[in-house]
Motif scaffolding. Structure first.
Motif, mmCIF file in Angstrom:
data_model
loop_
_atom_site.group_PDB
_atom_site.id
_atom_site.type_symbol
_atom_site.label_atom_id
_atom_site.label_comp_id
_atom_site.label_asym_id
_atom_site.label_seq_id
_atom_site.Cartn_x
_atom_site.Cartn_y
_atom_site.Cartn_z
ATOM 1 N N GLY A 162 0.777 -1.216 0.000
ATOM 2 C CA GLY A 162 0.000 0.000 0.000
ATOM 3 C C GLY A 162 0.808 1.265 0.000
ATOM 4 N N ASN A 163 1.176 1.725 1.198
ATOM 5 C CA ASN A 163 1.716 3.067 1.348
ATOM 6 C C ASN A 163 0.625 4.088 1.031
ATOM 7 O OD1 ASN A 163 3.658 4.878 2.067
ATOM 8 N ND2 ASN A 163 4.702 4.902 0.089
ATOM 9 N N ALA A 164 -0.597 3.740 1.393
ATOM 10 C CA ALA A 164 -1.729 4.641 1.166
ATOM 11 C C ALA A 164 -1.744 5.713 2.249
ATOM 12 C CB ALA A 164 -3.031 3.867 1.188
ATOM 13 N N THR A 165 -1.647 6.978 1.831
ATOM 14 C CA THR A 165 -1.575 8.077 2.787
ATOM 15 C C THR A 165 -2.899 8.808 2.965
ATOM 16 O OG1 THR A 165 -0.795 9.500 1.002
ATOM 17 C CG2 THR A 165 0.884 8.455 2.394
ATOM 18 N N ASP A 166 -3.887 8.470 2.136
ATOM 19 C CA ASP A 166 -5.201 9.090 2.276
ATOM 20 C C ASP A 166 -6.260 8.146 1.699
ATOM 21 O OD1 ASP A 166 -5.273 9.454 -0.574
ATOM 22 O OD2 ASP A 166 -4.137 11.307 -0.335
ATOM 23 N N ARG A 167 -7.523 8.532 1.833
ATOM 24 C CA ARG A 167 -8.618 7.657 1.404
ATOM 25 C C ARG A 167 -8.599 7.427 -0.106
ATOM 26 N NH1 ARG A 167 -14.034 9.159 4.949
ATOM 27 N NH2 ARG A 167 -13.084 8.897 7.021
ATOM 28 N N HIS A 168 -8.288 8.462 -0.861
ATOM 29 C CA HIS A 168 -8.274 8.332 -2.322
ATOM 30 C C HIS A 168 -7.273 7.268 -2.760
ATOM 31 C CE1 HIS A 168 -8.288 9.378 -6.565
ATOM 32 N NE2 HIS A 168 -6.973 9.528 -6.502
ATOM 33 N N HIS A 169 -6.057 7.359 -2.229
ATOM 34 C CA HIS A 169 -5.031 6.382 -2.616
ATOM 35 C C HIS A 169 -5.380 4.984 -2.099
ATOM 36 C CE1 HIS A 169 -2.509 10.073 -3.223
ATOM 37 N NE2 HIS A 169 -2.210 9.379 -4.300
ATOM 38 N N ALA A 170 -5.990 4.924 -0.931
ATOM 39 C CA ALA A 170 -6.393 3.624 -0.397
ATOM 40 C C ALA A 170 -7.416 2.958 -1.316
ATOM 41 C CB ALA A 170 -6.966 3.791 1.005
ATOM 42 N N LEU A 171 -8.370 3.735 -1.809
ATOM 43 C CA LEU A 171 -9.383 3.171 -2.702
ATOM 44 C C LEU A 171 -8.768 2.758 -4.047
ATOM 45 C CD1 LEU A 171 -12.378 5.556 -1.965
ATOM 46 C CD2 LEU A 171 -12.178 3.131 -1.330
ATOM 47 N N GLU A 172 -7.788 3.531 -4.531
ATOM 48 C CA GLU A 172 -7.063 3.152 -5.751
ATOM 49 C C GLU A 172 -6.411 1.784 -5.575
ATOM 50 O OE1 GLU A 172 -5.368 6.819 -8.424
ATOM 51 O OE2 GLU A 172 -4.181 6.165 -6.721
ATOM 52 N N ILE A 173 -5.796 1.593 -4.426
ATOM 53 C CA ILE A 173 -5.143 0.314 -4.135
ATOM 54 C C ILE A 173 -6.189 -0.789 -3.987
ATOM 55 C CG2 ILE A 173 -3.821 -0.910 -2.351
ATOM 56 C CD1 ILE A 173 -2.362 1.855 -1.930
ATOM 57 N N GLY A 174 -7.288 -0.475 -3.319
ATOM 58 C CA GLY A 174 -8.338 -1.468 -3.128
ATOM 59 C C GLY A 174 -8.932 -1.973 -4.427
ATOM 60 N N GLU A 175 -9.003 -1.102 -5.434
ATOM 61 C CA GLU A 175 -9.549 -1.507 -6.732
ATOM 62 C C GLU A 175 -8.701 -2.586 -7.402
ATOM 63 O OE1 GLU A 175 -9.914 2.050 -9.018
ATOM 64 O OE2 GLU A 175 -11.633 2.795 -7.870
ATOM 65 N N LEU A 176 -7.450 -2.703 -6.988
ATOM 66 C CA LEU A 176 -6.558 -3.725 -7.551
ATOM 67 C C LEU A 176 -6.808 -5.106 -6.928
ATOM 68 C CD1 LEU A 176 -3.254 -1.622 -7.496
ATOM 69 C CD2 LEU A 176 -4.767 -2.014 -9.450
ATOM 70 N N ARG A 177 -7.593 -5.146 -5.860
ATOM 71 C CA ARG A 177 -7.919 -6.389 -5.137
ATOM 72 C C ARG A 177 -6.675 -7.107 -4.613
ATOM 73 N NH1 ARG A 177 -12.685 -5.880 -3.428
ATOM 74 N NH2 ARG A 177 -12.759 -8.139 -3.036
ATOM 75 N N PRO A 178 -5.824 -6.410 -3.872
ATOM 76 C CA PRO A 178 -4.695 -7.093 -3.242
ATOM 77 C C PRO A 178 -5.194 -7.988 -2.116
ATOM 78 C CG PRO A 178 -4.857 -4.883 -2.375
ATOM 79 C CD PRO A 178 -5.918 -5.001 -3.455
ATOM 80 N N ASP A 179 -4.317 -8.828 -1.604
ATOM 81 C CA ASP A 179 -4.697 -9.686 -0.480
ATOM 82 C C ASP A 179 -4.842 -8.896 0.818
ATOM 83 O OD1 ASP A 179 -4.828 -12.401 -1.635
ATOM 84 O OD2 ASP A 179 -2.751 -11.989 -2.162
#
Length: 217
Positions: A111-128
């Motif tokens: 991840g390295n998600a620093t905010d909600r927008h980036h977290a959702l971008e990562i979530g769309e990739l369906r990581p484990d």
């Protein structure tokens, strides 16, 4: 003993130690302390060749204890060391590439998600899993408030599990568990004092058994 699967579980981040044998010994001792879901192995400043040696020493120790060995970043090292998965600390592009090439054969998250927008971008990739914080981000006793807030928001909305980096105080695990996060990552809290790792792992598990909220279903 309660069912560990229905509450927040511990993830270890291997400390920055130059000697591969000592690193493996310390991790092996820590894993004797109790339940650990997975162990993340960062490269730190090691050369690629030295990182390979460290991974080959660590992966069997981690797997024999029943935990998943996750290599940070280097897919070749993960393959050669027969690790269980990859932890990708870069952005969505790096994570997407790793998922495309290695899932579902390997666990792939990060991840390295620093905010909600980036977290959702990562979530769309369906990581484990999604990781909030940095594996070397335990610079204060408590977990970073921003990571706790992101985890609470994420856990309330998204089914993909999350790991939150804790602080240097083992008690920080409880604040992470309170967000609804499935996993808390600890590094210096466990490995900061020589010889204390097994007892810290045992104490964190006891704390989570006693006070961590239970997941529904």
């Amino acid at each position: 003993m309660s069912n560990i699967e229905d509450r927040c579980r511990l993830v270890l981040v291997v400390p920055d130690i130059a000697d591969s044998a000592e690193r493996a010994r310390l991790v092996g001792e820590a894993l004797k302390g109790g339940d650990v879901a997975s162990v993340i192995v960062p490269q730190y400043a090691l050369s690629d060749a030295d990182f390979q040696k460290h991974a080959e020493a660590l992966v069997p120790v981690i797997q024999q204890a029943g935990a998943a060995a996750l290599i940070e970043g280097d897919t070749r090292v993960a393959g050669r060391a027969k690790a269980d998965g990859l932890h990708i600390a870069g952005g969505p592009d790096a994570l997407a590439d790793a998922i495309e090439r290695h899932a579902p054969k390997l666990i792939v998250g990060g991840g390295n998600a620093t905010d909600r927008h980036h977290a959702l971008e990562i979530g769309e990739l369906r990581p484990d899993y999604v990781f909030f914080g940095r594996t070397d981000g335990d610079i204060k006793p408590e977990a970073h408030p921003k990571n706790l807030a992101l985890a609470e928001w994420w856990a309330s909305m998204i089914e993909i599990p999350c790991i939150v980096m804790g602080g240097t105080d083992p008690q920080s695990a409880l604040a992470v568990a309170g967000t609804g996060a499935e996993f808390v990552a600890l590094r210096l809290a466990v490995f900061g004092e020589a010889g204390q790792a097994p007892s810290v792992v045992a104490a964190v598990n006891a704390l989570l058994d006693e006070k961590a909220p239970r997941f529904e279903g």
